[in-house]
Scaffold this motif. Structure first.
Motif, PDB file in Angstrom:
ATOM      1  N   LEU A  35      78.889  28.715  74.831  1.00 23.14           N
ATOM      2  CA  LEU A  35      78.835  27.277  75.091  1.00 23.14           C
ATOM      3  C   LEU A  35      79.905  26.531  74.297  1.00 23.14           C
ATOM      4  O   LEU A  35      80.531  25.591  74.809  1.00 23.14           O
ATOM      5  N   TRP A  39      82.862  23.947  75.760  1.00 23.70           N
ATOM      6  CA  TRP A  39      83.253  22.632  75.223  1.00 23.70           C
ATOM      7  C   TRP A  39      84.743  22.593  74.893  1.00 23.70           C
ATOM      8  O   TRP A  39      85.409  21.579  75.140  1.00 23.70           O
ATOM      9  N   TRP A 221      71.777  26.957  75.945  1.00 24.30           N
ATOM     10  CA  TRP A 221      72.777  25.904  76.142  1.00 24.30           C
ATOM     11  C   TRP A 221      72.119  24.527  76.225  1.00 24.30           C
ATOM     12  O   TRP A 221      72.643  23.566  75.663  1.00 24.30           O
ATOM     13  N   ARG A 222      71.001  24.435  76.931  1.00 24.37           N
ATOM     14  CA  ARG A 222      70.313  23.139  77.052  1.00 24.37           C
ATOM     15  C   ARG A 222      69.789  22.659  75.698  1.00 24.37           C
ATOM     16  O   ARG A 222      69.814  21.461  75.397  1.00 24.37           O
ATOM     17  N   TRP A 225      73.326  22.062  73.021  1.00 22.23           N
ATOM     18  CA  TRP A 225      74.618  21.594  73.526  1.00 22.23           C
ATOM     19  C   TRP A 225      75.310  20.643  72.554  1.00 22.23           C
ATOM     20  O   TRP A 225      76.541  20.675  72.415  1.00 22.23           O
ATOM     21  N   LYS A 226      74.529  19.799  71.865  1.00 21.69           N
ATOM     22  CA  LYS A 226      75.151  18.886  70.903  1.00 21.69           C
ATOM     23  C   LYS A 226      75.735  19.654  69.711  1.00 21.69           C
ATOM     24  O   LYS A 226      76.850  19.378  69.258  1.00 21.69           O
TER      25      LYS A 226
END
Length: 299
Positions: A35, A39, A221-222, A225-226
């Motif tokens: 992930l 980004w 990932w959910r 994610w931040k």
């Protein structure tokens, strides 16, 4: 090495430590790294859409693509090494690049280092091994040599070869960038990072989804994610700065100085766990500080 570039490498090491800590504290470091790579690719796309890219020479494109492939293979080999052998043996092998980079940099890049730089490399490497072997240097190396004979550590050595290889390739790429576009070293560094990172992380994600159930990857990932976004920004800053410095300084000194990030992570662990630093960690810190001084003594 100039004091400015020493400062940039140390800042890079701090950012490197930060994204490593985020990765280590994630629920699944492999999924998290995938992930983070997404980004980084999004940031590359935004940068390209917003600022465009200067025309690049065929030589720069070649080195960028080769670097991306090597970085992708490095990540996959490191994961495989950790899955087939004990981390206590894999880690010191993978971290031994500063031993070999000066040799290959002399052969392929015509680098000639001062006695102070060679001494600094030795001190910083000793500090890293002190940290890893918890002060038992002789016994640690005896165990490592025995493991090399008795265990399947080929993936660890392939990982080491990838680190040495992409270091040499990145230096060649940044030298080409500087001769092609000499007036924008920071833009050069970020651009080269985006080229190699896009290719490397694309390869890693293809491998990730081919070997693991998508639902588990996407669940991580959910949830993170931040956190992965911050790790991606730190990765951009970390290796982007290294690419900037590679245009001006010897590869051997840069690769060695980056090992400071190991000390930063260890000290962070002491602070988090409220452990005393102890004589071994203080000694390692002192050796690294002396190494930094020696690298900058001719500035």
């Amino acid at each position: 090495m100039s004091l400015l570039n020493i400062g940039l490498v140390l800042l890079s090491s701090l950012l490197h430590s930060f994204w490593n800590i985020l990765t280590q504290t994630s629920k699944n470091s492999q999924y998290f790294s995938g992930l983070k790579g997404i980004w980084v690719m999004v940031m590359a796309l935004i940068a390209y859409a917003g600022f465009g890219i200067a025309p690049l020479s065929d030589e720069i494109i070649f080195w960028g693509i080769l670097s991306g492939i090597l970085h992708g293979v490095y990540i996959l080999c490191l994961s495989r090494a950790y899955s087939t052998a004990d981390i206590s043996y894999v880690y010191p092998i993978a971290r031994s690049a500063p031993v070999f980079v000066p040799v290959f940099a002399w052969l392929f890049l015509d680098e000639h280092l001062s006695i102070f730089t060679f001494l600094a490399i030795g001190l910083i490497l000793t500090a890293i091994y002190i940290l890893h072997f918890e002060g038992q240097l002789i016994q640690g190396f005896k165990n490592l040599i025995k493991a090399v004979r008795d265990q399947d550590l080929r993936w660890a050595f392939i990982t080491l070869a990838m680190v040495v290889s992409y270091s040499l390739v990145d230096k060649k790429g940044m030298d080409s960038f500087l001769s092609h576009l000499p007036d924008q070293p920071f833009v050069n560094g970020v651009t080269f990072f985006f080229i190699e990172a896009t290719i490397g992380f694309a390869l890693c994600n293809v491998y990730l989804f081919s070997k693991h159930p998508a639902k588990y990857i996407l669940q991580t990932w959910r949830e993170e994610w931040k956190k992965a976004l911050f790790a991606g920004i730190a990765t951009l800053g970390s290796y982007g700065l290294i690419c900037v410095v590679l245009q001006f300084e010897a590869l051997s000194a840069i690769v060695t100085l980056r090992q400071v990030s190991v000390l930063m992570v260890v000290y962070w662990g002491c602070w988090k766990l409220k452990e005393p630093f102890g004589p071994q960690r203080i000694l390692a810190g002192a050796l690294i500080l002396i190494g930094i001084f020696l690298i900058g003594i001719n500035s």
